[in-house]
Write a protein that holds these residues in place. Structure first.
Motif, PDB file in Angstrom:
ATOM      1  N   ASN A 169      -3.546 -26.974  31.362  1.00 44.39           N
ATOM      2  CA  ASN A 169      -4.636 -27.424  30.491  1.00 44.39           C
ATOM      3  C   ASN A 169      -4.304 -27.127  29.033  1.00 44.39           C
ATOM      4  O   ASN A 169      -3.908 -26.014  28.696  1.00 44.39           O
ATOM      5  CB  ASN A 169      -5.931 -26.693  30.860  1.00 44.39           C
ATOM      6  N   GLU A 197      -2.639 -31.544  30.823  1.00 40.08           N
ATOM      7  CA  GLU A 197      -3.999 -32.077  30.997  1.00 40.08           C
ATOM      8  C   GLU A 197      -4.720 -32.027  29.659  1.00 40.08           C
ATOM      9  O   GLU A 197      -4.925 -30.961  29.089  1.00 40.08           O
ATOM     10  CB  GLU A 197      -4.769 -31.263  32.046  1.00 40.08           C
ATOM     11  N   THR A 256      -8.068 -33.555  27.182  1.00 40.42           N
ATOM     12  CA  THR A 256      -9.440 -34.043  27.341  1.00 40.42           C
ATOM     13  C   THR A 256      -9.556 -35.456  26.755  1.00 40.42           C
ATOM     14  O   THR A 256      -8.722 -35.882  25.957  1.00 40.42           O
ATOM     15  CB  THR A 256     -10.433 -33.135  26.599  1.00 40.42           C
ATOM     16  N   GLU A 257     -10.625 -36.139  27.161  1.00 44.38           N
ATOM     17  CA  GLU A 257     -10.862 -37.480  26.623  1.00 44.38           C
ATOM     18  C   GLU A 257     -10.963 -37.463  25.098  1.00 44.38           C
ATOM     19  O   GLU A 257     -10.484 -38.362  24.419  1.00 44.38           O
ATOM     20  CB  GLU A 257     -12.170 -38.042  27.192  1.00 44.38           C
ATOM     21  N   ASP A 285      -8.113 -35.076  31.673  1.00 52.23           N
ATOM     22  CA  ASP A 285      -8.938 -34.183  32.488  1.00 52.23           C
ATOM     23  C   ASP A 285     -10.406 -34.563  32.347  1.00 52.23           C
ATOM     24  O   ASP A 285     -10.810 -35.129  31.323  1.00 52.23           O
ATOM     25  CB  ASP A 285      -8.727 -32.746  31.993  1.00 52.23           C
ATOM     26  N   ASP A 286     -11.200 -34.248  33.357  1.00 55.32           N
ATOM     27  CA  ASP A 286     -12.655 -34.448  33.324  1.00 55.32           C
ATOM     28  C   ASP A 286     -13.008 -35.873  32.929  1.00 55.32           C
ATOM     29  O   ASP A 286     -13.963 -36.115  32.173  1.00 55.32           O
ATOM     30  CB  ASP A 286     -13.321 -33.470  32.336  1.00 55.32           C
ATOM     31  N   THR A 303     -16.624 -38.018  31.613  1.00 53.73           N
ATOM     32  CA  THR A 303     -17.672 -37.234  30.954  1.00 53.73           C
ATOM     33  C   THR A 303     -17.673 -37.448  29.443  1.00 53.73           C
ATOM     34  O   THR A 303     -18.638 -37.136  28.770  1.00 53.73           O
ATOM     35  CB  THR A 303     -17.502 -35.729  31.211  1.00 53.73           C
ATOM     36  N   LYS A 346      -8.043 -37.722  35.948  1.00 57.05           N
ATOM     37  CA  LYS A 346      -8.680 -36.753  36.838  1.00 57.05           C
ATOM     38  C   LYS A 346     -10.186 -36.949  36.768  1.00 57.05           C
ATOM     39  O   LYS A 346     -10.798 -36.759  35.719  1.00 57.05           O
ATOM     40  CB  LYS A 346      -8.322 -35.328  36.430  1.00 57.05           C
ATOM     41  N   ASP A 400     -13.892 -36.159  36.971  1.00 55.55           N
ATOM     42  CA  ASP A 400     -14.630 -34.910  36.803  1.00 55.55           C
ATOM     43  C   ASP A 400     -15.402 -34.539  38.065  1.00 55.55           C
ATOM     44  O   ASP A 400     -15.980 -35.390  38.738  1.00 55.55           O
ATOM     45  CB  ASP A 400     -15.595 -35.008  35.628  1.00 55.55           C
ATOM     46  N   GLN A 401     -15.432 -33.244  38.343  1.00 53.35           N
ATOM     47  CA  GLN A 401     -16.088 -32.772  39.571  1.00 53.35           C
ATOM     48  C   GLN A 401     -17.589 -33.025  39.589  1.00 53.35           C
ATOM     49  O   GLN A 401     -18.196 -33.048  40.661  1.00 53.35           O
ATOM     50  CB  GLN A 401     -15.760 -31.299  39.823  1.00 53.35           C
ATOM     51  N   GLU A 413     -11.388 -34.208  41.397  1.00 55.25           N
ATOM     52  CA  GLU A 413     -11.508 -32.753  41.274  1.00 55.25           C
ATOM     53  C   GLU A 413     -12.751 -32.252  41.987  1.00 55.25           C
ATOM     54  O   GLU A 413     -13.740 -32.977  42.106  1.00 55.25           O
ATOM     55  CB  GLU A 413     -11.702 -32.365  39.806  1.00 55.25           C
TER      56      GLU A 413
END
Ligand code: C2E
Ligand code: MG
Ligand code: MG
Ligand code: MG
Length: 285
Positions: free
Chosen positions: A118, A150, A152-153, A180-181, A184, A201, A203-204, A237
């Protein structure tokens, strides 16, 4: 009476605020100290292939063992590290350690697969970030395709020329890039097309209720379709149970990560888990 109350509220407010500021400062000092004393450790969580659950990669997640307070979650200290700039130094440590560990596992006969690291926005925006990654690869000897970053947007969608230049340089090094994520932030689809990325990826938050919530199900199905059509890998995730897993497989999601397969584990435990998985796969043939 009411004047007293007002004064008390004010006093209370001040005390609470001071406590928060104080707690921040204490956390910052403790973080500085932790970097010096090497109180950090990486845990590893597998990413598995939906088709056969074989381990195709793993994510490095930082852990802080505070001598008095015990384990402090990254959700608590990463934001402080980001605000104080300490994330740059911490991020360097994480990158080095993840690459060192991955190469050590390869040297011990485990398959060469990527470790995902990350990267915080501030770390990415350092003008020398790509050079840092190149130096870590050269220093550890890890093949570039065995490292995935990884991002972020927010970082990915920031069209600043310097950001794009950094992405290009990273790509030229041969490392893999993932968002990542995903889902969101505020990704522009037109922009996604131009980005040199390998993986989305999911987001969970979308995975959690995917079985019961038709909106989450629609979002996930859409992201999977988008990724597959754009020839991007897609990793879900936070997969915790079989029904989520089945939904994702039915929807065409290539890869999964979550407690269902394994929690993030300390290095030695992750290695045992990985070896067990490999020997089971051989025995199953
Ligand atoms: P992330 O990168 O999205 O990582 C996934 C988080 O979900 C991890 O939390 C992981 O332990 C957790 N997780 C994995 N599977 C499941 C599951 O099935 N259910 C649930 N409920 N959670 C699951 P963790 O380790 O606490 O990390 C939180 C966040 O802190 C990470 O989110 C990442 O944004 C950040 N972080 C962690 N390590 C680093 C690091 O080395 N550098 C930077 N910059 N950020 C980091
Ligand atoms: Mg991550
Ligand atoms: Mg994530
Ligand atoms: Mg997250």
């Amino acid at each position: 009476h009411s004047k007293d109350e007002g004064r008390n509220n004010y006093a209370f407010f001040r005390t609470e605020m001071n406590e928060r500021v104080l707690e921040r400062m204490q956390l910052e000092n403790a973080l500085r100290n932790a970097l010096r004393e090497e109180q950090f450790e990486l845990h590893y969580q597998p990413q598995v292939d939906s088709a056969n659950q074989s381990i195709v990669g793993f994510e490095a997640l930082v852990r802080w063992h505070h001598p008095q307070q015990g384990m402090i979650s990254p959700a608590r200290f990463i934001p402080v590290a980001e605000e104080t700039g300490l994330i740059v130094q911490l991020g360097d440590w994480v990158l080095n350690e993840a690459c060192r560990q991955n190469l050590a596992w390869q040297a011990a006969g485990l398959p060469p697969i990527p470790v995902a690291v990350n990267i915080s926005p501030l770390q990415f925006r350092q003008s020398e970030f790509a050079a840092t990654v190149a130096r870590v690869l050269a220093h550890t000897g890890l093949p570039p395709e065995c490292l995935e970053l990884e991002l972020t947007e927010g970082v990915m969608m920031d069209a600043a020329e310097r950001n794009i230049e950094t992405l290009r340089r990273l790509r030229a090094l041969g490392v893999k890039l993932s968002i990542d994520d995903f889902g969101t932030g505020y990704s522009s689809l037109a922009y996604l097309k131009r980005l040199p990325i390998d993986t989305l990826k999911i987001d969970q938050a979308f995975v959690r209720d995917v079985v019961d919530d038709t909106d989450d199900a629609a979002i996930i199905t859409t992201i999977i379709g988008l990724a597959n059509n754009m020839r991007l890998r897609v990793v879900a995730e936070g997969v915790e149970n079989e029904s989520q897993m089945r939904f994702l497989i039915a929807g065409g999601c290539g890869f999964q990560q979550g407690y269902l397969f394994s929690r993030p584990l300390p290095g030695a435990e992750f290695e045992s888990f990985w070896r067990r998985r490999l020997s089971n796969a051989v025995n199953a043939d």
